[in-house]
Enzyme design. Structure first.
Site, PDB file in Angstrom:
ATOM      1  N   GLY A 201       4.180  -0.826  11.623  1.00 45.19           N
ATOM      2  CA  GLY A 201       2.743  -0.959  11.811  1.00 45.19           C
ATOM      3  C   GLY A 201       2.231  -2.334  11.457  1.00 45.19           C
ATOM      4  O   GLY A 201       2.814  -3.352  11.816  1.00 45.19           O
ATOM      5  N   ALA A 202       1.102  -2.368  10.743  1.00 46.07           N
ATOM      6  CA  ALA A 202       0.497  -3.627  10.308  1.00 46.07           C
ATOM      7  C   ALA A 202      -0.204  -3.376   8.982  1.00 46.07           C
ATOM      8  O   ALA A 202      -0.613  -2.252   8.693  1.00 46.07           O
ATOM      9  CB  ALA A 202      -0.477  -4.163  11.359  1.00 46.07           C
ATOM     10  N   MET A 203      -0.363  -4.429   8.177  1.00 46.54           N
ATOM     11  CA  MET A 203      -0.956  -4.290   6.847  1.00 46.54           C
ATOM     12  C   MET A 203      -1.977  -5.388   6.620  1.00 46.54           C
ATOM     13  O   MET A 203      -1.724  -6.563   6.871  1.00 46.54           O
ATOM     14  CB  MET A 203       0.145  -4.352   5.771  1.00 46.54           C
ATOM     15  CG  MET A 203      -0.388  -4.268   4.350  1.00 46.54           C
ATOM     16  SD  MET A 203      -1.292  -2.730   4.038  1.00 46.54           S
ATOM     17  CE  MET A 203      -2.234  -3.184   2.583  1.00 46.54           C
ATOM     18  N   GLU A 204      -3.131  -4.977   6.070  1.00 43.84           N
ATOM     19  CA  GLU A 204      -4.337  -5.800   6.043  1.00 43.84           C
ATOM     20  C   GLU A 204      -4.429  -6.738   4.850  1.00 43.84           C
ATOM     21  O   GLU A 204      -5.521  -6.991   4.334  1.00 43.84           O
ATOM     22  CB  GLU A 204      -5.573  -4.891   6.019  1.00 43.84           C
ATOM     23  CG  GLU A 204      -5.761  -4.060   4.743  1.00 43.84           C
ATOM     24  CD  GLU A 204      -5.163  -2.667   4.783  1.00 43.84           C
ATOM     25  OE1 GLU A 204      -5.555  -1.827   3.958  1.00 43.84           O
ATOM     26  OE2 GLU A 204      -4.294  -2.424   5.636  1.00 43.84           O
TER      27      GLU A 204
ATOM     28  N   HIS B  87     -10.538  -4.549   7.735  1.00 45.37           N
ATOM     29  CA  HIS B  87     -10.170  -4.318   6.339  1.00 45.37           C
ATOM     30  C   HIS B  87     -10.515  -5.504   5.439  1.00 45.37           C
ATOM     31  O   HIS B  87     -10.583  -5.340   4.215  1.00 45.37           O
ATOM     32  CB  HIS B  87      -8.675  -4.049   6.228  1.00 45.37           C
ATOM     33  CG  HIS B  87      -8.277  -2.638   6.513  1.00 45.37           C
ATOM     34  ND1 HIS B  87      -8.822  -1.567   5.859  1.00 45.37           N
ATOM     35  CD2 HIS B  87      -7.351  -2.127   7.368  1.00 45.37           C
ATOM     36  CE1 HIS B  87      -8.249  -0.449   6.292  1.00 45.37           C
ATOM     37  NE2 HIS B  87      -7.363  -0.765   7.215  1.00 45.37           N
TER      38      HIS B  87
ATOM     39  N   HIS C 187      -8.617  -3.771  13.771  1.00 47.11           N
ATOM     40  CA  HIS C 187      -8.551  -2.811  12.659  1.00 47.11           C
ATOM     41  C   HIS C 187      -8.194  -3.532  11.362  1.00 47.11           C
ATOM     42  O   HIS C 187      -8.885  -3.383  10.345  1.00 47.11           O
ATOM     43  CB  HIS C 187      -7.505  -1.738  12.988  1.00 47.11           C
ATOM     44  CG  HIS C 187      -7.230  -0.765  11.886  1.00 47.11           C
ATOM     45  ND1 HIS C 187      -7.635   0.549  11.932  1.00 47.11           N
ATOM     46  CD2 HIS C 187      -6.589  -0.906  10.691  1.00 47.11           C
ATOM     47  CE1 HIS C 187      -7.251   1.167  10.823  1.00 47.11           C
ATOM     48  NE2 HIS C 187      -6.620   0.298  10.054  1.00 47.11           N
ATOM     49  N   GLU C 188      -7.099  -4.301  11.391  1.00 52.95           N
ATOM     50  CA  GLU C 188      -6.685  -4.985  10.170  1.00 52.95           C
ATOM     51  C   GLU C 188      -7.725  -6.006   9.731  1.00 52.95           C
ATOM     52  O   GLU C 188      -7.961  -6.207   8.536  1.00 52.95           O
ATOM     53  CB  GLU C 188      -5.329  -5.659  10.375  1.00 52.95           C
ATOM     54  CG  GLU C 188      -4.213  -4.730  10.855  1.00 52.95           C
ATOM     55  CD  GLU C 188      -4.024  -3.492   9.999  1.00 52.95           C
ATOM     56  OE1 GLU C 188      -4.334  -3.523   8.791  1.00 52.95           O
ATOM     57  OE2 GLU C 188      -3.570  -2.464  10.538  1.00 52.95           O
TER      58      GLU C 188
ATOM     59  N   GLU D 150      -9.698   3.212   5.834  1.00 51.50           N
ATOM     60  CA  GLU D 150      -9.006   3.444   7.096  1.00 51.50           C
ATOM     61  C   GLU D 150      -9.922   3.976   8.201  1.00 51.50           C
ATOM     62  O   GLU D 150      -9.834   3.536   9.340  1.00 51.50           O
ATOM     63  CB  GLU D 150      -7.818   4.383   6.883  1.00 51.50           C
ATOM     64  CG  GLU D 150      -6.774   3.840   5.923  1.00 51.50           C
ATOM     65  CD  GLU D 150      -6.189   2.495   6.359  1.00 51.50           C
ATOM     66  OE1 GLU D 150      -6.379   2.084   7.524  1.00 51.50           O
ATOM     67  OE2 GLU D 150      -5.542   1.848   5.525  1.00 51.50           O
TER      68      GLU D 150
ATOM     69  N   GLU E 158       0.838  -1.197   0.000  1.00 51.29           N
ATOM     70  CA  GLU E 158       0.000   0.000   0.000  1.00 51.29           C
ATOM     71  C   GLU E 158       0.874   1.249   0.000  1.00 51.29           C
ATOM     72  O   GLU E 158       1.839   1.319   0.775  1.00 51.29           O
ATOM     73  CB  GLU E 158      -0.920   0.004   1.229  1.00 51.29           C
ATOM     74  CG  GLU E 158      -2.020   1.042   1.127  1.00 51.29           C
ATOM     75  CD  GLU E 158      -3.064   0.896   2.234  1.00 51.29           C
ATOM     76  OE1 GLU E 158      -4.186   1.357   2.021  1.00 51.29           O
ATOM     77  OE2 GLU E 158      -2.753   0.338   3.298  1.00 51.29           O
TER      78      GLU E 158
END
Length: 809
Positions: free
Chosen positions: A260-263, A298, A294-295, A317, A125
């Site tokens: 962070g983190a990615m979905e 998504h 949160h992830e 987001e 992303e």
């Protein structure tokens, strides 16, 4: 060669021209144990609605060969390969190599310092898949992806669809993954390495957790909690969105040197800094829960239904940030999640939304480079709060019905803001056109106050007010505490709104009680000091949080002093009953002392925070957080000696105490070496560097700056930790040269992708050893920088400008 950013016009034209049928991506990772190269063959099958037309495919890796329908193509230029004379049905084949896997975008090779093992992760992303293989790198050209990955035999490979067919090749293994559902290129992933793996069956889902081997013990410690949260989240979202997650496998992969983190669909990638080396504090546990949820949100907002273009980034987001608090409060043990949001993210959003970096939640985005600049406090915490207000405005049941209709109507496709507004309007029975314009297309924050005239109470907006529903609470004193005697909901449609139903003799009237909207508030002059004095005596975490938020906002606008704000927050800390907000409030109080207080009162405020920490440490449930706070604010040898005594063998606390002792000028070199030898954390070298960063020593500052800002050796997840130790109050003479070096670094701060760009721009910006003239120079220097750098710098410089004014008050 430059790499061009895709414009909206180009994306719209390409989407009108093409339909992508599938991607078959063959990835070779066998060179990675000893070298940097990732080799890919991307085969794209697609149709063209206007045979004979031309377009381009994105590829910012080195292209070794490229053919379209068997015909060789011209070399790539500007990160693009021209595709001339398209047929109705097309097959594109591109062989590429990406060798910049240390500092480049999209793909990263990390070496674990504990054992020398190599791990690889990919994260795309907003448009970084093109740095690894050829693709149409825009969100509205979704297609199934089939990944085949050849990796060293000892490695495990994870990807979106799970359940690969694995073939033994001797020194390597080939992993053939089933087709994914139709996904945007940025939602795909491949991770690989000698992972430690834990699996569990939960409610029909096959859940996996992965980490590097050196963190296996930490992963095992936290696995039960994460499996529980994952099961709770999947069940909650399946119910409220009326759509279960459609894939059996759901993996979460913790990797080194990630931000962070990615979905990624079905395979979320996390920074393994979330695997806390010390036992997590309540706030850290809640943060892990919220990021996990949160992830997961998504999977629906972003993967199953994807925005058509980046002007609707908030559809991803803001909704995920809203949903994670909603799910945490309703489905998990983290029932104070919204209080935590109010104590942290919402305060950041208020500050950002009242400064020069403010922007509408939904705004035109010219190109993807501009899109990278809006992953910020407006899109995330403000967006989450606005959606909480929308649910209040239409009613929760109708909101849920609208979301269910939205997913049923648009699954596996792309949407715009209007699609969502239509679904919610139909379900909610409200015309949301005015709400949309006021909340999503207009920047800035409403501010409310109350006017009292006898028994009459009027809610007054400082300017024109957005349509919204909020509540006013009345509180009366009962002994030392206050209790709520009335709660009145008010629908605001104009700047002045009469509030009826409040008792005539309420001591405190709290605007936005229950925290239902995104708006700052001001007490009337007669009750200003009362609010400051009695914030600690309000009965709930939310009511106290609203009072703290008002005091904080008044500090940032120059209407309250650092001493007033610091005293209010330390008083709240002494009375607070919610574990979720103790750590954010301690951080806030310490920040006020370090960054907002005039030099003449800094020591006094720091001592007050230290005294509060020592008092809180008597409570076993608060001890860890309180001792961490003391490690930041210890003011003398007595504090440090007491802290060491309390820390005992706690390696984490001992590192924190060393940082503070170093800042105060102590000789910590030998103890740092001994602690480094004792610490089993594979990233303990960062803790030692943080100690060195805090030293008031010219040679130490030079060494740390080189490693942090020039060589970029510090993992992105640790930039903040090291930078905060580097930029300390009272060290201006040592820090002044690095303030000027920051100005020189601005043109290159975008390197490495969006997450590093934001981290380095924000954390390296000097909060000390500067003046207003410096801030203006920094802003001027950023005018030609990448949009993500310019935006981040503008936001950070505004906050620091406010700090400077507070220090001089």
């Amino acid at each position: 060669m430059g790499i061009r950013s895709l414009t909206r016009t180009e994306a719209e034209h390409r989407a009108s021209l093409l339909s992508v049928e599938r991607y078959d991506v063959d990835i070779d990772l066998t060179a990675l144990p000893d070298g940097p190269e990732v080799r890919c063959v991307s085969t794209v099958t697609f149709t063209c609605h206007e045979p004979g037309a031309e377009t381009f495919v994105d590829c910012a890796a080195e292209v070794r060969s490229a053919t379209l329908n068997g015909t060789p193509l011209s070399p790539a230029a500007d990160g693009r390969i021209a595709l001339p004379a398209l047929a109705g049905q097309n097959v594109l084949r591109v062989e590429s190599v990406q060798a910049d896997t240390a500092t480049g975008e999209g793909v990263h090779r990390a070496v674990d310092p504990a054992d020398g093992e190599v791990y690889l992760w990919m994260s795309f992303e907003p448009d970084e898949a093109r740095f690894v293989w050829a693709c149409f790198d825009q969100p509205d050209l979704k297609a199934p992806h089939a990944f085949t990955v050849t990796a060293p035999a000892a490695w495990t490979v994870t990807s979106n669809s799970g359940d690969p067919r694995v073939e033994d090749l001797g020194t390597a293994r080939r992993w053939a993954f089933p087709d994914t559902p139709p996904l945007s290129s940025y939602n795909t992933v491949v991770n690989a390495g000698p992972f430690h793996e834990i699996r569990r069956e939960v409610d029909g889902h096959d859940l996996g957790l992965y980490s590097r081997r050196s963190l296996a013990e930490v992963l095992e410690r936290d696995a039960d909690e994460m499996f529980t949260l994952t099961g709770q989240g999947l069940a909650f979202y399946a119910e409220v969105f009326a759509m279960p997650f459609p894939q059996r496998k759901y993996d979460q992969v913790f990797v080194p040197e990630f931000g962070g983190a990615m979905e990624n669909y079905g395979c979320v990638t996390w920074s393994d800094s979330f695997l806390r080396r010390a036992v997590p504090t309540p706030a850290e546990s809640q943060l892990l829960a919220k990021v996990l949820l949160h992830e997961m949100a998504h999977m629906w907002f972003g993967n199953i239904v994807t925005m058509r273009w980046w002007d609707d980034l908030w559809l991803n987001e803001a909704f995920a940030e809203f949903a994670c608090h909603w799910a945490a409060e309703r489905a998990t043990r983290y029932t104070d999640a919204w209080a935590g949001h109010l104590a942290d993210g919402k305060l950041r959003a208020y500050l950002s939304d009242q400064g020069p970096a403010s922007h509408p939640i939904h705004q035109p985005i010219h190109d993807v480079a501009q899109a990278a600049s809006i992953f910020d406090s407006i899109t995330y915490p403000k967006g989450a709060s606005v959606l909480q207000q929308l649910m209040t405005y239409v009613g929760e049941e109708r909101f849920r019905a609208g979301m269910a209709a939205y997913f049923a109507r648009h699954a596996w496709g792309n949407t715009t803001l209007q699609d969502l507004i239509d679904a919610l309007s139909e379900a909610g029975g409200r015309d949301l056109a005015g709400w949309r314009k006021a909340w999503l297309e207009t920047a800035g924050t409403d501010r409310f106050s109350l006017e009292r005239d006898g028994e009459s109470v009027t809610l007054v907006a400082a300017d024109s007010a957005r349509p919204q529903v909020l509540a006013v609470g009345a509180y009366a004193r009962k002994g030392e505490a206050y209790e709520r005697t009335a709660l009145v909901r008010v629908e605001v449609t104009q700047p002045r709104t009469e509030v009826t139903g409040l008792p005539p003799a309420a001591g405190i009237l709290l605007i936005n009680d229950e925290d239902l909207t995104f708006a700052t508030t001001r007490p009337d002059p007669a009750t200003r000091d009362l609010l400051f004095r009695t914030a600690a005596h309000l009965p709930t975490a939310i009511s106290r949080g609203l009072a703290v938020g008002t005091v904080w906002d008044m500090l940032t606008t120059g209407e309250a002093t650092a001493a007033e704000a610091g005293r209010c927050i330390t008083a709240v800390l002494a009375a607070e009953t919610s574990d979720a907000v103790i750590e954010p409030y301690l951080t806030l109080a310490a920040n006020i002392a370090d960054l907002w207080a005039p030099p003449a009162v800094r020591a006094e405020l720091t001592q007050a925070v230290a005294a509060t920490c020592r008092s809180l440490a008597a409570d076993p449930g608060r001890r860890q957080v309180a001792l961490r706070g003391l490690a930041r604010t210890a003011t003398d040898a007595d504090d440090l000696a007491w802290l060491r005594e309390q820390a005992g063998d706690d390696v984490d606390l001992l590192w924190r105490a060393l940082v503070r002792e170093a800042e105060l000028g102590g000789d910590v070199a030998s103890e740092t070496e001994r602690l480094l030898e004792r610490d089993p954390d594979p990233d303990a070298w960062v803790r030692a560097l943080t100690v060195r960063a805090a030293l008031p020593d010219a040679a130490a500052k030079a060494e740390v700056w080189q490693l942090l800002a020039v060589d970029r050796k510090v993992p992105v997840s640790s930039i903040r930790e090291v930078a905060e130790a580097f930029w300390r109050p009272g060290q201006d003479a040592l820090l002044a040269p690095y303030a000027h070096r920051y100005l020189d670094s601005i043109p290159g701060l975008h390197q490495g992708g969006m997450i590093p760009a934001m981290g380095f721009t924000r954390q390296l910006f000097p909060p000390h050893a500067i003046d207003e003239a410096y801030i203006e120079k920094a802003r001027q220097a950023s005018e030609e920088a990448a949009p993500v750098v310019r935006k981040t710098l503008l936001e950070r410089s505004d906050a620091i400008s406010r700090m400077l004014r507070s220090r001089s008050a």
